[in-house]
Design a protein around this motif. Sequence first.
Motif, PDB file in Angstrom:
ATOM      1  N   ALA A  69       0.731   1.926   9.047  1.00 13.08           N
ATOM      2  CA  ALA A  69       1.053   2.355   7.674  1.00 13.08           C
ATOM      3  C   ALA A  69       1.525   3.803   7.657  1.00 13.08           C
ATOM      4  O   ALA A  69       2.473   4.155   6.945  1.00 13.08           O
ATOM      5  CB  ALA A  69      -0.167   2.184   6.777  1.00 13.08           C
ATOM      6  N   TYR A  70       0.883   4.631   8.455  1.00 18.89           N
ATOM      7  CA  TYR A  70       1.271   6.043   8.520  1.00 18.89           C
ATOM      8  C   TYR A  70       2.634   6.214   9.176  1.00 18.89           C
ATOM      9  O   TYR A  70       3.505   6.930   8.663  1.00 18.89           O
ATOM     10  CB  TYR A  70       0.210   6.848   9.268  1.00 18.89           C
ATOM     11  CG  TYR A  70       0.637   8.271   9.546  1.00 18.89           C
ATOM     12  CD1 TYR A  70       0.888   9.155   8.495  1.00 18.89           C
ATOM     13  CD2 TYR A  70       0.824   8.718  10.852  1.00 18.89           C
ATOM     14  CE1 TYR A  70       1.306  10.455   8.741  1.00 18.89           C
ATOM     15  CE2 TYR A  70       1.235  10.019  11.107  1.00 18.89           C
ATOM     16  CZ  TYR A  70       1.480  10.888  10.054  1.00 18.89           C
ATOM     17  OH  TYR A  70       1.895  12.166  10.294  1.00 18.89           O
ATOM     18  N   TYR A  71       2.855   5.549  10.300  1.00 20.33           N
ATOM     19  CA  TYR A  71       4.140   5.700  10.988  1.00 20.33           C
ATOM     20  C   TYR A  71       5.299   5.213  10.127  1.00 20.33           C
ATOM     21  O   TYR A  71       6.364   5.835  10.096  1.00 20.33           O
ATOM     22  CB  TYR A  71       4.119   4.964  12.329  1.00 20.33           C
ATOM     23  CG  TYR A  71       3.192   5.585  13.358  1.00 20.33           C
ATOM     24  CD1 TYR A  71       2.752   6.903  13.230  1.00 20.33           C
ATOM     25  CD2 TYR A  71       2.740   4.867  14.463  1.00 20.33           C
ATOM     26  CE1 TYR A  71       1.900   7.471  14.161  1.00 20.33           C
ATOM     27  CE2 TYR A  71       1.897   5.430  15.402  1.00 20.33           C
ATOM     28  CZ  TYR A  71       1.467   6.732  15.244  1.00 20.33           C
ATOM     29  OH  TYR A  71       0.622   7.286  16.163  1.00 20.33           O
ATOM     30  N   GLN A  72       5.099   4.111   9.417  1.00 23.50           N
ATOM     31  CA  GLN A  72       6.171   3.607   8.553  1.00 23.50           C
ATOM     32  C   GLN A  72       6.470   4.593   7.431  1.00 23.50           C
ATOM     33  O   GLN A  72       7.632   4.776   7.040  1.00 23.50           O
ATOM     34  CB  GLN A  72       5.807   2.237   7.982  1.00 23.50           C
ATOM     35  CG  GLN A  72       5.607   1.141   9.015  1.00 23.50           C
ATOM     36  CD  GLN A  72       6.810   0.917   9.927  1.00 23.50           C
ATOM     37  OE1 GLN A  72       7.949   1.237   9.572  1.00 23.50           O
ATOM     38  NE2 GLN A  72       6.566   0.370  11.123  1.00 23.50           N
ATOM     39  N   GLU A  73       5.423   5.250   6.925  1.00 21.64           N
ATOM     40  CA  GLU A  73       5.615   6.242   5.872  1.00 21.64           C
ATOM     41  C   GLU A  73       6.418   7.439   6.389  1.00 21.64           C
ATOM     42  O   GLU A  73       7.332   7.935   5.718  1.00 21.64           O
ATOM     43  CB  GLU A  73       4.244   6.705   5.362  1.00 21.64           C
ATOM     44  CG  GLU A  73       4.271   7.400   4.026  1.00 21.64           C
ATOM     45  CD  GLU A  73       4.403   6.455   2.850  1.00 21.64           C
ATOM     46  OE1 GLU A  73       4.355   6.938   1.713  1.00 21.64           O
ATOM     47  OE2 GLU A  73       4.564   5.240   3.057  1.00 21.64           O
ATOM     48  N   VAL A  74       6.089   7.892   7.578  1.00 15.08           N
ATOM     49  CA  VAL A  74       6.804   9.035   8.169  1.00 15.08           C
ATOM     50  C   VAL A  74       8.248   8.658   8.477  1.00 15.08           C
ATOM     51  O   VAL A  74       9.178   9.434   8.218  1.00 15.08           O
ATOM     52  CB  VAL A  74       6.084   9.522   9.445  1.00 15.08           C
ATOM     53  CG1 VAL A  74       6.927  10.577  10.169  1.00 15.08           C
ATOM     54  CG2 VAL A  74       4.724  10.098   9.104  1.00 15.08           C
ATOM     55  N   ILE A  75       8.454   7.463   9.023  1.00  9.90           N
ATOM     56  CA  ILE A  75       9.814   7.005   9.342  1.00  9.90           C
ATOM     57  C   ILE A  75      10.679   6.973   8.088  1.00  9.90           C
ATOM     58  O   ILE A  75      11.835   7.411   8.090  1.00  9.90           O
ATOM     59  CB  ILE A  75       9.772   5.619  10.024  1.00  9.90           C
ATOM     60  CG1 ILE A  75       9.217   5.750  11.451  1.00  9.90           C
ATOM     61  CG2 ILE A  75      11.152   4.970  10.043  1.00  9.90           C
ATOM     62  CD1 ILE A  75       8.833   4.422  12.087  1.00  9.90           C
ATOM     63  N   VAL A 121      -1.827   7.412   2.774  1.00 14.08           N
ATOM     64  CA  VAL A 121      -2.055   6.068   3.307  1.00 14.08           C
ATOM     65  C   VAL A 121      -3.372   6.010   4.090  1.00 14.08           C
ATOM     66  O   VAL A 121      -3.530   5.246   5.029  1.00 14.08           O
ATOM     67  CB  VAL A 121      -0.865   5.585   4.165  1.00 14.08           C
ATOM     68  CG1 VAL A 121       0.248   5.052   3.274  1.00 14.08           C
ATOM     69  CG2 VAL A 121      -0.342   6.682   5.072  1.00 14.08           C
ATOM     70  N   ASP A 122      -4.329   6.869   3.677  1.00 10.84           N
ATOM     71  CA  ASP A 122      -5.715   6.805   4.160  1.00 10.84           C
ATOM     72  C   ASP A 122      -5.882   7.175   5.629  1.00 10.84           C
ATOM     73  O   ASP A 122      -6.679   6.570   6.352  1.00 10.84           O
ATOM     74  CB  ASP A 122      -6.320   5.419   3.876  1.00 10.84           C
ATOM     75  CG  ASP A 122      -6.325   5.091   2.399  1.00 10.84           C
ATOM     76  OD1 ASP A 122      -6.908   5.874   1.642  1.00 10.84           O
ATOM     77  OD2 ASP A 122      -5.717   4.084   1.994  1.00 10.84           O
ATOM     78  N   ARG A 156       0.813  -1.208   0.000  1.00 15.63           N
ATOM     79  CA  ARG A 156       0.000   0.000   0.000  1.00 15.63           C
ATOM     80  C   ARG A 156       0.846   1.257   0.000  1.00 15.63           C
ATOM     81  O   ARG A 156       0.352   2.353  -0.250  1.00 15.63           O
ATOM     82  CB  ARG A 156      -0.924   0.000   1.212  1.00 15.63           C
ATOM     83  CG  ARG A 156      -0.178   0.097   2.513  1.00 15.63           C
ATOM     84  CD  ARG A 156      -1.122  -0.052   3.667  1.00 15.63           C
ATOM     85  NE  ARG A 156      -0.328  -0.449   4.826  1.00 15.63           N
ATOM     86  CZ  ARG A 156      -0.750  -1.223   5.790  1.00 15.63           C
ATOM     87  NH1 ARG A 156      -1.962  -1.698   5.758  1.00 15.63           N
ATOM     88  NH2 ARG A 156       0.013  -1.535   6.800  1.00 15.63           N
ATOM     89  N   ASN A 157       2.160   1.130   0.307  1.00 16.22           N
ATOM     90  CA  ASN A 157       3.007   2.318   0.385  1.00 16.22           C
ATOM     91  C   ASN A 157       3.626   2.707  -0.952  1.00 16.22           C
ATOM     92  O   ASN A 157       4.239   3.762  -1.062  1.00 16.22           O
ATOM     93  CB  ASN A 157       4.139   2.103   1.392  1.00 16.22           C
ATOM     94  CG  ASN A 157       3.617   2.036   2.808  1.00 16.22           C
ATOM     95  OD1 ASN A 157       2.580   2.605   3.107  1.00 16.22           O
ATOM     96  ND2 ASN A 157       4.339   1.332   3.652  1.00 16.22           N
TER      97      ASN A 157
END
Length: 357
Positions: A58-64, A335-336, A3-4
Amino acid sequence: MNRNVLSRRVLAGVALAALALTGCGSNDNSSEPGGGGDSAYADLSGELKASGASFPDAYYQEVIEAFKSEASDVTVNYNSTGSGTGKKQFGEGLVDFAGTDSLVKDTDGVAAGSFLYVPTVAAPITVSYNLQGVDKLQLSPETLAKIFQTDIKTWDDAAIKADNPGVELPNTPITVAHRSDGSGTTSNFTKYLDAAAAGTWKLGSGDTVAWPASTQGGEKNTGVAQIVQQTNGGVGYVDLSDAKATGLKFAAIKNKDGQFVEPSLEGTTAGLEGAEIAEDLSYNPLNAAGANAYPITAPTFIIVKTSYGDAAKAELVKGFLTYLLNDGQELAEEVDFAPLPASLKEKALAQVEKIQG
């Protein structure tokens, strides 16, 4: 499909847009980390360990991932364990911060007064289902409660028919999927049913509840999504990001104003507008009023120590969270997840500044 992938493609453009906005002078945040672009984080170094809620993973992984380009000497590891485990590990000193969708209780092992809530994003909890031949579904809170406590056992039940006039519903047995681990998603979903279906919902609320023996448990949001995906007649509560990634259908839920609303970021934002913010920055957008509000809108938080006893560690935590609340908010919708309203974001940034070394 990951999804990323899509959001990675636009990441560079988002970062450039954020830098352009910073440079235009609309925000005079020069005293805050993040106010000066990449250089604000370039001097940070070290490692942060975190665990907790799978709902915002999903959001935290995107920010990281994005933070790496701003602070190349910082490693941030977030382990999606579920809110219950995250709070436990935070209380035991095993992680530097924890993600949670539910508030800290005395039984979580986190000392009162030792932590702060930092709101991050919000998102809808979908009621995802797998029912051959049915692409649109509407559910009222009372019907939803009866389904999840297994009072309703087949999809052609009269209560479901009443919510869906003109829809051909099969006599398929319902398989209820729920979280098997301690979960803030469970807490928010059951808190919603407690509020919206009072008198009908009998199982109470919390990170865990006593589900009927005929139901199936899955670990994390992804585990619930997998059960629903593999089971004709399956239904479960799943965050929007994982529901979309798994290709699930989700129901429109009747809100406080009597409107059936599908889970969306717009409906989440409408729900946030009706939420009351407590002094500690905890808030509850569940079952919020508003014609466009999606009623199962859940907040999520990062809990941090009030004092780390280590100035470098405290600065590292503050730097990462400041990035998350500034530049990182631009990544939420990819990521919704819904970013925080401006007023709550400013309060969250002020909360971060309270962290002591």
